[in-house]
Scaffold this motif. Structure first.
Motif, PDB file in Angstrom:
ATOM      1  N   GLU A  60       0.830  -1.197   0.000  1.00 40.51           N
ATOM      2  CA  GLU A  60       0.000   0.000   0.000  1.00 40.51           C
ATOM      3  C   GLU A  60       0.872   1.258   0.000  1.00 40.51           C
ATOM      4  O   GLU A  60       1.766   1.418   0.835  1.00 40.51           O
ATOM      5  N   GLY A  61       0.621   2.136  -0.968  1.00 38.73           N
ATOM      6  CA  GLY A  61       1.367   3.383  -1.057  1.00 38.73           C
ATOM      7  C   GLY A  61       2.768   3.248  -1.626  1.00 38.73           C
ATOM      8  O   GLY A  61       3.528   4.223  -1.657  1.00 38.73           O
ATOM      9  N   ARG A  62       3.144   2.052  -2.099  1.00 40.27           N
ATOM     10  CA  ARG A  62       4.487   1.834  -2.665  1.00 40.27           C
ATOM     11  C   ARG A  62       4.343   1.060  -3.969  1.00 40.27           C
ATOM     12  O   ARG A  62       4.608  -0.151  -4.032  1.00 40.27           O
ATOM     13  N   PRO A  63       3.948   1.744  -5.036  1.00 39.42           N
ATOM     14  CA  PRO A  63       3.687   1.055  -6.312  1.00 39.42           C
ATOM     15  C   PRO A  63       4.935   0.432  -6.937  1.00 39.42           C
ATOM     16  O   PRO A  63       4.836  -0.502  -7.720  1.00 39.42           O
ATOM     17  N   GLY A  64       6.126   0.928  -6.601  1.00 35.80           N
ATOM     18  CA  GLY A  64       7.332   0.376  -7.206  1.00 35.80           C
ATOM     19  C   GLY A  64       7.944  -0.765  -6.426  1.00 35.80           C
ATOM     20  O   GLY A  64       8.949  -1.351  -6.858  1.00 35.80           O
ATOM     21  N   ALA A  65       7.358  -1.116  -5.273  1.00 36.10           N
ATOM     22  CA  ALA A  65       7.927  -2.169  -4.427  1.00 36.10           C
ATOM     23  C   ALA A  65       7.331  -3.520  -4.814  1.00 36.10           C
ATOM     24  O   ALA A  65       6.163  -3.630  -5.188  1.00 36.10           O
ATOM     25  N   PHE A  66       8.164  -4.560  -4.730  1.00 36.19           N
ATOM     26  CA  PHE A  66       7.731  -5.905  -5.094  1.00 36.19           C
ATOM     27  C   PHE A  66       7.640  -6.771  -3.844  1.00 36.19           C
ATOM     28  O   PHE A  66       8.508  -6.739  -2.972  1.00 36.19           O
ATOM     29  N   VAL A  67       6.573  -7.575  -3.792  1.00 33.39           N
ATOM     30  CA  VAL A  67       6.387  -8.538  -2.716  1.00 33.39           C
ATOM     31  C   VAL A  67       6.573  -9.921  -3.308  1.00 33.39           C
ATOM     32  O   VAL A  67       6.017 -10.241  -4.360  1.00 33.39           O
ATOM     33  N   GLY A  68       7.374 -10.734  -2.654  1.00 35.54           N
ATOM     34  CA  GLY A  68       7.647 -12.073  -3.163  1.00 35.54           C
ATOM     35  C   GLY A  68       6.375 -12.901  -3.274  1.00 35.54           C
ATOM     36  O   GLY A  68       5.460 -12.785  -2.460  1.00 35.54           O
ATOM     37  N   TYR A  69       6.349 -13.748  -4.302  1.00 34.59           N
ATOM     38  CA  TYR A  69       5.198 -14.629  -4.457  1.00 34.59           C
ATOM     39  C   TYR A  69       5.094 -15.532  -3.233  1.00 34.59           C
ATOM     40  O   TYR A  69       6.094 -16.101  -2.778  1.00 34.59           O
ATOM     41  N   PRO A  70       3.902 -15.683  -2.663  1.00 38.29           N
ATOM     42  CA  PRO A  70       3.761 -16.475  -1.435  1.00 38.29           C
ATOM     43  C   PRO A  70       4.095 -17.945  -1.668  1.00 38.29           C
ATOM     44  O   PRO A  70       3.631 -18.551  -2.646  1.00 38.29           O
ATOM     45  N   PRO A  71       4.929 -18.534  -0.827  1.00 39.29           N
ATOM     46  CA  PRO A  71       5.285 -19.946  -0.987  1.00 39.29           C
ATOM     47  C   PRO A  71       4.110 -20.851  -0.663  1.00 39.29           C
ATOM     48  O   PRO A  71       3.284 -20.551   0.213  1.00 39.29           O
ATOM     49  N   THR A  72       4.042 -21.967  -1.358  1.00 37.50           N
ATOM     50  CA  THR A  72       2.997 -22.959  -1.090  1.00 37.50           C
ATOM     51  C   THR A  72       3.590 -24.235  -0.503  1.00 37.50           C
ATOM     52  O   THR A  72       2.884 -25.220  -0.345  1.00 37.50           O
ATOM     53  N   SER A  73       4.881 -24.238  -0.200  1.00 41.50           N
ATOM     54  CA  SER A  73       5.519 -25.385   0.451  1.00 41.50           C
ATOM     55  C   SER A  73       6.452 -24.867   1.540  1.00 41.50           C
ATOM     56  O   SER A  73       6.801 -23.689   1.567  1.00 41.50           O
ATOM     57  N   ARG A  74       6.898 -25.763   2.404  1.00 41.43           N
ATOM     58  CA  ARG A  74       7.747 -25.369   3.523  1.00 41.43           C
ATOM     59  C   ARG A  74       9.235 -25.401   3.197  1.00 41.43           C
ATOM     60  O   ARG A  74      10.067 -25.151   4.065  1.00 41.43           O
ATOM     61  N   ASP A  75       9.561 -25.725   1.958  1.00 37.71           N
ATOM     62  CA  ASP A  75      10.984 -25.871   1.606  1.00 37.71           C
ATOM     63  C   ASP A  75      11.700 -24.530   1.488  1.00 37.71           C
ATOM     64  O   ASP A  75      12.890 -24.424   1.802  1.00 37.71           O
ATOM     65  N   TYR A  76      10.973 -23.506   0.989  1.00 33.88           N
ATOM     66  CA  TYR A  76      11.617 -22.228   0.716  1.00 33.88           C
ATOM     67  C   TYR A  76      12.165 -21.614   1.990  1.00 33.88           C
ATOM     68  O   TYR A  76      11.482 -21.536   3.007  1.00 33.88           O
ATOM     69  N   MET A  77      13.425 -21.187   1.941  1.00 29.99           N
ATOM     70  CA  MET A  77      14.169 -20.604   3.046  1.00 29.99           C
ATOM     71  C   MET A  77      14.452 -21.604   4.172  1.00 29.99           C
ATOM     72  O   MET A  77      14.804 -21.218   5.287  1.00 29.99           O
ATOM     73  N   THR A  78      14.310 -22.905   3.861  1.00 30.62           N
ATOM     74  CA  THR A  78      14.732 -23.940   4.816  1.00 30.62           C
ATOM     75  C   THR A  78      15.696 -24.888   4.119  1.00 30.62           C
ATOM     76  O   THR A  78      16.897 -24.806   4.317  1.00 30.62           O
ATOM     77  N   THR A  79      15.165 -25.793   3.286  1.00 29.99           N
ATOM     78  CA  THR A  79      16.038 -26.715   2.557  1.00 29.99           C
ATOM     79  C   THR A  79      16.491 -26.167   1.219  1.00 29.99           C
ATOM     80  O   THR A  79      17.318 -26.783   0.550  1.00 29.99           O
ATOM     81  N   ILE A  80      15.965 -25.022   0.831  1.00 28.22           N
ATOM     82  CA  ILE A  80      16.356 -24.394  -0.428  1.00 28.22           C
ATOM     83  C   ILE A  80      16.342 -22.882  -0.239  1.00 28.22           C
ATOM     84  O   ILE A  80      15.417 -22.330   0.366  1.00 28.22           O
ATOM     85  N   GLU A  81      17.401 -22.206  -0.687  1.00 25.66           N
ATOM     86  CA  GLU A  81      17.553 -20.752  -0.525  1.00 25.66           C
ATOM     87  C   GLU A  81      17.454 -20.353   0.955  1.00 25.66           C
ATOM     88  O   GLU A  81      16.707 -19.437   1.329  1.00 25.66           O
TER      89      GLU A  81
END
Length: 621
Positions: A60-81
């Motif tokens: 909100e109020g930051r049109p140039g900012a990007f939000v990461g696509y929401p993960p649908t698994s528990r692997d992201y930022m644990t067993t990968i990246e």
């Protein structure tokens, strides 16, 4: 020392980040909402799969900012990246998020700030609780919410026009296992046109950017080292010259050559050791400022760090240089003080035979002849210093001319057009492309129009974005060709530099291109391509219009010297099209500038010499 250590740290930043974050090997984008990723997890060689939904989340109020696509698994930022945490901690609660340094800097945020995420009509405040770094966040600088956030709003994400689910994949065999994975994935899905992005190649591009900056920093470190070496040599020679007369007397009284050597080297060696220790302390203190540039956002563990090999080698080199110069200068001066005819300068002899005025001849002799006896002084260090100084100035300004010209000229990066526009996607035209392009081609202010179609194909096992080169009207779109030529027949292809390297293809080679159909194409050139949604200017390929239609039955239309040597190294590494730079102003001004500098430096000694009485000078002799 600080510059060399900083350059080494910057050049290795991405390699060290990859070693501690369990990086993803590939980004797989079938763009299908119901794709079964469990089948991919069961493929041989797949170590981890992190899925995410292509949902529309904004700030909100930051049109140039990007939000990461929401993960649908528990692997992201644990067993990968799995990220390194620069400050703070990882996000856990629904209202928490983490971000890389680049995101915070670009959006004027800092850790602890609160932003509001919008999912349709839903508003969710998010507090930034950590600053993190992973290879994928280097490529996609975005805010990353917690897994709890993704789970709470899972239904809202899924309701967004059946948003597709894509994934990042980590292979046990790393990049070497990617060709086998591509083949297995194509066999699993029955499709070979699904985009599979080699994320390690993407990381390599950022690594090369950091290496480019490290190369520039090393170049300036080398220039500083040369200047420092000249200054150290000059100071050491003059220090030795002061004590040479005393050592000569001591030698007549029985001092051995070994003792004379130790006496000559003792003072400079002590000064060199003291200065080196001080330099090491300063280099360690300022190491927290490095690496600089793009590498600063990749460095996994920022802060103070002592690069012991660099500190040891540079410190030893300074001491060795000082001692060597002192010893060499001593024995050279003792030899010069022997009763022998003074060495005449060739330039002074030529000036004499040309009949130049006496002041000029005397000035040339004073500048180029060391003299003899007790009045002998070293002149070569001053000459070498002048040469190195002029060389450094001209080289630096020539390098700058190349960099400034490249920044101001997009054609150096292959971008020879002013705008492009999409007239359709996924095989469907949103507007009739033909009439639009014909009207553009008839405009007198339009130089060229290209009816380009883009699609992803596999070129010798590597995903490559293909562009068709098809002229609308009489004037073709100019393309920057690094080597060879553009394709002219349907069985020819021109690869961008990075894609050619990844496919191990050279001009004249034949590569297998697979999309809707498979065909062998001959590589006719290395050429830059337009930057698009799925590629950079050095990644992609050109084919003819007929060649594109053969590969894709249903296409997507789209309107679309020292300084020179150093700049060539940079241009090849970037990569960009090399044009020999010329710093004309520097070349014109460097000679009179050097002369003026010399005159100004000599003014004060000359003023004192003018006041010296002849009689006093003769009595002193």
């Amino acid at each position: 020392m600080a510059a060399v250590a900083g350059a080494r740290r910057g050049a290795s930043a991405m390699e060290r980040l990859l070693s501690v974050t369990s990086p993803a090997t590939a980004l797989v984008q079938p763009n299908l909402p119901d794709f079964d990723w469990d089948r991919v997890r069961r493929l041989d060689g797949v170590a981890a799969v992190g899925t995410f939904r292509l949902a529309d989340v904004s700030l909100e109020g930051r049109p140039g900012a990007f939000v990461g696509y929401p993960p649908t698994s528990r692997d992201y930022m644990t067993t990968i990246e799995h990220p390194t945490v620069v400050s703070g901690r990882l996000a856990v609660a629904v209202d928490e998020a983490v971000a890389p340094t680049t995101f915070l800097r670009d959006n004027h945020l800092r850790r602890g700030d609160v932003v509001v995420a919008r999912i349709g009509d839903i508003r969710q405040p998010l507090r930034i609780v950590g600053v993190v770094r992973t290879p994928i966040l280097v490529e996609f600088s975005e805010l990353t919410p917690s897994k709890a956030f993704a789970e709470r709003y899972r239904d809202a994400f899924a309701a967004q026009d059946r948003a597709p689910v894509n994934a990042i994949v980590r292979l046990a065999g790393g990049e070497a296992a990617l060709p086998a994975f591509r083949a297995a994935f194509a066999n699993l899905t029955g499709r070979d046109d699904i985009e599979i992005v080699n994320l390690l190649v993407t990381a390599g591009r950022h690594a090369r950017a950091a290496e480019f900056e490290a190369t520039v920093l090393l170049a300036f470190a080398l220039a500083a080292a040369l200047a420092a070496a000249v200054l150290i040599a000059q100071a050491t020679v003059r220090f030795t010259a002061v004590g040479a007369a005393d050592l000569e007397r001591l030698r007549t009284l029985g001092m051995t050559p070994r003792q004379a050597t130790l006496a000559a080297a003792g003072g400079p060696a002590l000064a060199a050791v003291t200065g080196t220790l001080a330099g090491i302390a300063v280099a360690v203190a300022v190491s927290g400022l490095f690496p600089i540039g793009a590498a600063a956002d990749i460095e996994p563990f920022p802060g103070i760090r002592a690069d012991l090999p660099v500190l040891a080698v540079v410190g030893a080199a300074v001491v060795a240089l000082t001692v060597s110069v002192a010893v060499f200068a001593l024995f050279s001066m003792l030899a010069e003080r022997a009763d022998r005819p003074a060495r005449r300068s060739v330039a002074a002899v030529v000036a004499y035979w040309l009949g130049l005025p006496v002041p000029i001849i005397v000035g040339v002799r004073m500048a180029l002849e060391p003299g003899r006896g007790r009045t002998a002084i070293p002149v070569r260090p001053a000459l070498v210093g002048a040469i190195v100084g002029v060389l450094g100035i001209v080289g630096a300004l020539t390098f700058r001319a190349g960099a400034v010209e490249a920044i101001a000229n997009p054609a150096r990066f292959g971008q020879t057009f002013q705008f492009y526009g999409f007239t359709g996607a996924n095989g469907t035209d949103s507007v009739p492309a033909g009439p639009v392009l014909q009207k553009l081609a008839r405009d007198r202010d339009v130089v060229a129009v290209n009816d380009a179609r883009i699609g992803v194909a596999a070129v010798s096992g590597t995903s490559v974005t293909l562009y068709s080169h098809e002229t609308v009207g009489s004037r073709p779109l100019p393309v920057v060709v690094q080597a060879g030529r553009m394709p002219l027949a349907a069985d020819e292809i021109a690869l961008a530099p990075t894609s050619a390297r990844d496919a191990h293809a050279t001009i004249g080679a034949t590569v297998t291109v697979s999309a809707g159909s498979t065909a062998p194409l001959k590589v006719t050139g290395i050429a830059y391509v337009p930057e698009g949604p799925h590629n950079r200017y050095a990644e992609g390929a050109w084919v003819t219009g007929q060649g594109y239609r053969t590969l894709f039955p249903d296409g997507v239309p789209l309107g679309v010297a020292a300084g020179r040597t150093l700049w060539r190294v940079v241009a090849d590494q970037a990569p960009l099209f090399y044009a020999p730079p010329l710093a004309l102003t520097a070349l014109i001004l460097v000679v009179p500038g050097a002369i003026l500098t010399g005159v100004l430096l000599a003014a004060l000694p000359a003023r004192k010499a003018r006041r010296l009485h002849i009689g006093s000078a003769l009595r002193a002799e």
